[in-house]
Design a protein around this motif. Structure first.
Motif, PDB file in Angstrom:
ATOM      1  N   GLU A  57     -55.803 -35.974  -3.081  1.00  0.00           N
ATOM      2  CA  GLU A  57     -54.829 -35.059  -2.483  1.00  0.00           C
ATOM      3  C   GLU A  57     -55.557 -33.895  -1.814  1.00  0.00           C
ATOM      4  OE1 GLU A  57     -51.137 -32.142  -3.925  1.00  0.00           O
ATOM      5  OE2 GLU A  57     -52.434 -33.107  -5.405  1.00  0.00           O
ATOM      6  N   ILE A  58     -55.202 -33.658  -0.561  1.00  0.00           N
ATOM      7  CA  ILE A  58     -55.834 -32.559   0.185  1.00  0.00           C
ATOM      8  C   ILE A  58     -54.768 -31.570   0.624  1.00  0.00           C
ATOM      9  CG2 ILE A  58     -56.825 -32.042   2.461  1.00  0.00           C
ATOM     10  CD1 ILE A  58     -58.832 -34.203   2.045  1.00  0.00           C
ATOM     11  N   MET A  59     -55.012 -30.272   0.347  1.00  0.00           N
ATOM     12  CA  MET A  59     -54.139 -29.209   0.845  1.00  0.00           C
ATOM     13  C   MET A  59     -54.782 -28.669   2.116  1.00  0.00           C
ATOM     14  SD  MET A  59     -53.068 -29.580  -2.333  1.00  0.00           S
ATOM     15  CE  MET A  59     -54.487 -29.187  -3.316  1.00  0.00           C
ATOM     16  N   LEU A  60     -54.125 -28.849   3.249  1.00  0.00           N
ATOM     17  CA  LEU A  60     -54.665 -28.308   4.503  1.00  0.00           C
ATOM     18  C   LEU A  60     -54.339 -26.829   4.570  1.00  0.00           C
ATOM     19  CD1 LEU A  60     -53.877 -30.873   7.339  1.00  0.00           C
ATOM     20  CD2 LEU A  60     -55.961 -30.602   5.977  1.00  0.00           C
ATOM     21  N   ILE A  61     -55.370 -25.998   4.794  1.00  0.00           N
ATOM     22  CA  ILE A  61     -55.157 -24.552   4.825  1.00  0.00           C
ATOM     23  C   ILE A  61     -55.858 -23.904   6.017  1.00  0.00           C
ATOM     24  CG2 ILE A  61     -54.817 -24.333   2.321  1.00  0.00           C
ATOM     25  CD1 ILE A  61     -57.733 -23.435   2.114  1.00  0.00           C
ATOM     26  N   ALA A  62     -55.343 -22.766   6.389  1.00  0.00           N
ATOM     27  CA  ALA A  62     -55.949 -21.892   7.398  1.00  0.00           C
ATOM     28  C   ALA A  62     -55.173 -20.588   7.285  1.00  0.00           C
ATOM     29  CB  ALA A  62     -55.779 -22.493   8.794  1.00  0.00           C
ATOM     30  N   GLN A  63     -55.566 -19.563   8.013  1.00  0.00           N
ATOM     31  CA  GLN A  63     -54.719 -18.365   8.014  1.00  0.00           C
ATOM     32  C   GLN A  63     -53.419 -18.694   8.709  1.00  0.00           C
ATOM     33  OE1 GLN A  63     -55.762 -16.225   6.134  1.00  0.00           O
ATOM     34  NE2 GLN A  63     -58.019 -16.354   6.182  1.00  0.00           N
ATOM     35  N   LEU A  85     -53.636 -34.631  12.077  1.00  0.00           N
ATOM     36  CA  LEU A  85     -52.928 -35.284  10.969  1.00  0.00           C
ATOM     37  C   LEU A  85     -53.016 -36.804  11.063  1.00  0.00           C
ATOM     38  CD1 LEU A  85     -49.715 -33.093  10.580  1.00  0.00           C
ATOM     39  CD2 LEU A  85     -51.626 -33.320   8.970  1.00  0.00           C
ATOM     40  N   LYS A  86     -52.915 -37.327  12.276  1.00  0.00           N
ATOM     41  CA  LYS A  86     -53.009 -38.785  12.437  1.00  0.00           C
ATOM     42  C   LYS A  86     -54.391 -39.274  11.976  1.00  0.00           C
ATOM     43  CE  LYS A  86     -49.635 -39.261  16.126  1.00  0.00           C
ATOM     44  NZ  LYS A  86     -49.565 -38.867  17.555  1.00  0.00           N
ATOM     45  N   HIS A  87     -55.432 -38.571  12.407  1.00  0.00           N
ATOM     46  CA  HIS A  87     -56.797 -38.967  12.006  1.00  0.00           C
ATOM     47  C   HIS A  87     -56.962 -38.884  10.495  1.00  0.00           C
ATOM     48  CE1 HIS A  87     -58.643 -39.392  15.963  1.00  0.00           C
ATOM     49  NE2 HIS A  87     -57.937 -38.330  16.363  1.00  0.00           N
ATOM     50  N   LEU A  88     -56.470 -37.801   9.934  1.00  0.00           N
ATOM     51  CA  LEU A  88     -56.611 -37.615   8.477  1.00  0.00           C
ATOM     52  C   LEU A  88     -55.843 -38.705   7.731  1.00  0.00           C
ATOM     53  CD1 LEU A  88     -56.222 -33.760   7.898  1.00  0.00           C
ATOM     54  CD2 LEU A  88     -58.139 -35.188   7.147  1.00  0.00           C
ATOM     55  N   SER A  89     -54.661 -38.976   8.217  1.00  0.00           N
ATOM     56  CA  SER A  89     -53.792 -39.947   7.549  1.00  0.00           C
ATOM     57  C   SER A  89     -54.392 -41.351   7.593  1.00  0.00           C
ATOM     58  CB  SER A  89     -52.429 -39.934   8.231  1.00  0.00           C
ATOM     59  OG  SER A  89     -51.696 -41.051   7.875  1.00  0.00           O
ATOM     60  N   ASP A  90     -55.254 -41.608   8.581  1.00  0.00           N
ATOM     61  CA  ASP A  90     -55.906 -42.924   8.673  1.00  0.00           C
ATOM     62  C   ASP A  90     -57.030 -43.093   7.660  1.00  0.00           C
ATOM     63  OD1 ASP A  90     -55.691 -43.045  12.321  1.00  0.00           O
ATOM     64  OD2 ASP A  90     -54.269 -43.637  10.733  1.00  0.00           O
ATOM     65  N   LEU A 120     -57.053 -41.535   0.907  1.00  0.00           N
ATOM     66  CA  LEU A 120     -56.389 -40.228   0.876  1.00  0.00           C
ATOM     67  C   LEU A 120     -54.897 -40.457   0.674  1.00  0.00           C
ATOM     68  CD1 LEU A 120     -56.749 -37.244   1.053  1.00  0.00           C
ATOM     69  CD2 LEU A 120     -56.835 -37.393   3.539  1.00  0.00           C
ATOM     70  N   SER A 121     -54.397 -40.167  -0.528  1.00  0.00           N
ATOM     71  CA  SER A 121     -53.008 -40.494  -0.878  1.00  0.00           C
ATOM     72  C   SER A 121     -52.018 -39.436  -0.447  1.00  0.00           C
ATOM     73  CB  SER A 121     -52.911 -40.672  -2.393  1.00  0.00           C
ATOM     74  OG  SER A 121     -53.876 -41.578  -2.839  1.00  0.00           O
ATOM     75  N   TRP A 122     -52.414 -38.172  -0.534  1.00  0.00           N
ATOM     76  CA  TRP A 122     -51.494 -37.081  -0.208  1.00  0.00           C
ATOM     77  C   TRP A 122     -52.177 -36.033   0.665  1.00  0.00           C
ATOM     78  CZ3 TRP A 122     -48.619 -35.576  -5.456  1.00  0.00           C
ATOM     79  CH2 TRP A 122     -47.580 -36.493  -5.670  1.00  0.00           C
ATOM     80  N   ASN A 149     -48.610 -41.077   3.681  1.00  0.00           N
ATOM     81  CA  ASN A 149     -49.500 -40.215   2.876  1.00  0.00           C
ATOM     82  C   ASN A 149     -49.522 -38.756   3.314  1.00  0.00           C
ATOM     83  OD1 ASN A 149     -50.903 -40.651   5.217  1.00  0.00           O
ATOM     84  ND2 ASN A 149     -52.861 -41.163   4.231  1.00  0.00           N
ATOM     85  N   ILE A 150     -48.595 -38.385   4.214  1.00  0.00           N
ATOM     86  CA  ILE A 150     -48.431 -36.952   4.498  1.00  0.00           C
ATOM     87  C   ILE A 150     -47.188 -36.516   3.723  1.00  0.00           C
ATOM     88  CG2 ILE A 150     -48.048 -35.183   6.255  1.00  0.00           C
ATOM     89  CD1 ILE A 150     -49.442 -37.005   8.270  1.00  0.00           C
TER      90      ILE A 150
END
Ligand code: SF4
Length: 435
Positions: free
Chosen positions: A189-195, A214-219, A223-225, A249-250
């Motif tokens: 599980e990855i939490m995407l963060i930025a300011q 997001l598409k690249h990450l989801s591929d 990576l489940s979440w 998985n998003i």
């Protein structure tokens, strides 16, 4: 030089503040460890001789906690229990000069963008090839992934741009390579963060590139979440939601700080958006991703906030029924544009308003949770506490949201997924059994 009889230096990293600071500490830890230096996060064993305090300088309460932590560590140094104390992070970035004068026992102060300089203190070299290689401080099944640094927004109450500078996106390649490393380390599980997450790409790709990312990450296999934090409502790129709806998985989860809802407050806060636009946006979000969990953050007691503004916010929560709400009391921060306004809401009144607003949300949260009884959810098992397993659904991020208490399970795989049927529901948390 050593007062402690240690054959080899051992570094303890203490991290305060937000998840973005945590990622910086993990990157620093990764570099130190790659240079053969013994390093740990939040070392309870106290068998270290050097401390690095990564501070927060966001609001009063956070600044106070940072200063107290530094003072605790220099007291340990004075008593011979530590050899060195270094300080980095936002508080150091913002008040370096005055802090250097006030706390001379600190061996060195570093800003938020001085990783190579910090490593020099340890005769360690910054290894660019290691970007993304982190010494995780989270349980190994989840991690934060910072996709950009800094912020170009001008919210009047916010000191973050003073400490983190302008928005700088990482390239999609950099983010994917870091995510791949995390997955290899066992992260599911990855939490995407930025300011400001939704600004991603505008600087380097001249377009809002979060949907592409997001598409690249989801591929990415394994990576489940993938979870989105710190979206900004103004000019929100709705295409994100189409990717979210299309990709399993998003998580159907969106953290979007609104800070307030009354137009006079939104204007004074320089949020570049109106009440009507926010209401329309929430409608569009729910249309495109039915059942999505929306989390927000609010501020109580901003200068000039009237009773009417507070009632407006409470009515908005009642009408909109958001899923997760966090609240801060306004902190009068020098060098922000709101600092020119009179901080005319007394501290106790700020607190009282925050509690009043959260009382409305608590009821909504309870009612929404009741609707979940009898349903079965995919739950990630986070930990075992007091003999019971605790986990989260895709609608709950770590640390800030609700938990699922899992009853009657003898042995569950920490960091893995189980299906849980909800049997009980409380104001915030749920309870259930594995099916
Ligand atoms: S979006 Fe606004 S509140 Fe958030 S970091 Fe930027 S200036 Fe601060």
């Amino acid at each position: 030089m050593k007062t402690k009889t240690l054959k080899k230096d051992k570094v303890n990293i203490i991290t305060l503040g937000c998840s973005k600071n945590m990622v910086d500490s993990e990157a620093f830890g990764g570099q130190l460890s790659a240079n053969g230096i013994d390093v740990v996060h939040e070392n309870r064993r106290r068998d270290h001789n050097i401390v690095v305090v990564n501070t927060c300088g966001f609001i009063d309460k956070a600044k106070e906690e940072s200063v107290n932590t530094i003072l605790e560590q220099v007291a340990l140094k004075r008593s011979g229990k530590l050899d060195k104390v270094y300080v980095t992070g936002c508080l150091s970035e913002r008040y370096r000069q005055s802090l250097t004068d006030e706390i001379p026992e600190v061996d060195a102060w570093f800003g938020t963008m001085e990783l190579p300089q910090m490593l020099k203190q340890f005769n360690a070299d910054y290894k660019a090839e290691l970007v993304g290689e982190r010494l995780l401080s989270t349980p190994k099944h989840y991690a934060y992934l910072k996709i950009a640094e800094g912020c170009n927004r001008t919210c009047s109450f916010c000191a973050i741009p003073l400490m983190r500078g302008n928005h700088v996106s990482k390239t999609i390649e950099e983010v994917i390579s870091e995510a791949r490393r995390l997955v290899k380390m066992g992260v599911k599980e990855i939490m995407l963060i930025a300011q400001e997450l939704t600004y991603y790409g505008l600087d380097i790709y001249k377009k809002r590139a979060l949907p592409d990312l997001l598409k690249h990450l989801s591929d990415l296999e394994g990576l489940s979440w993938i979870r989105l934090h710190y979206a900004y409502p103004h000019k929100f790129p709705l295409e994100i939601l189409d990717v979210m709806a299309e990709r399993e998985n998003i998580c159907n989860y969106l953290d979007m700080p609104l800070q307030h809802i009354s137009d006079p407050m939104l204007k004074a806060m320089k949020r570049q958006i109106t009440r009507a636009e926010i209401t329309d946006l929430i409608g569009a979000v729910r249309d495109r991703v039915p059942g999505i969990c929306i989390r927000t953050t609010l501020i109580a007691g901003f200068p000039g906030e009237t009773r009417e503004d507070v009632e407006d916010l409470k009515q908005f929560l009642t009408d909109t029924r958001l899923d997760r709400v966090g609240i801060f009391t306004y902190s009068h921060e020098e060098n922000t544009s709101a600092y020119e306004l009179e901080d005319n809401v007394p501290a106790e009144e700020k607190e009282a308003r925050a509690q009043e607003i959260m009382a409305v949300q608590q009821e909504i949260s309870f009612e929404k949770n009741q609707e979940k009884i009898g349903n079965t959810y995919k739950v990630i098992v986070d930990k075992k506490e007091a003999g019971r397993y605790l986990g989260r659904t895709e609608f709950d991020s770590v640390e800030v949201d609700n938990e699922v208490v899992i009853d009657g399970a003898k042995k569950l795989p920490i960091g893995d997924f189980v299906n849980v049927r909800i049997t009980k529901a409380f104001d915030y948390d749920l309870e259930g059994e594995v099916v």
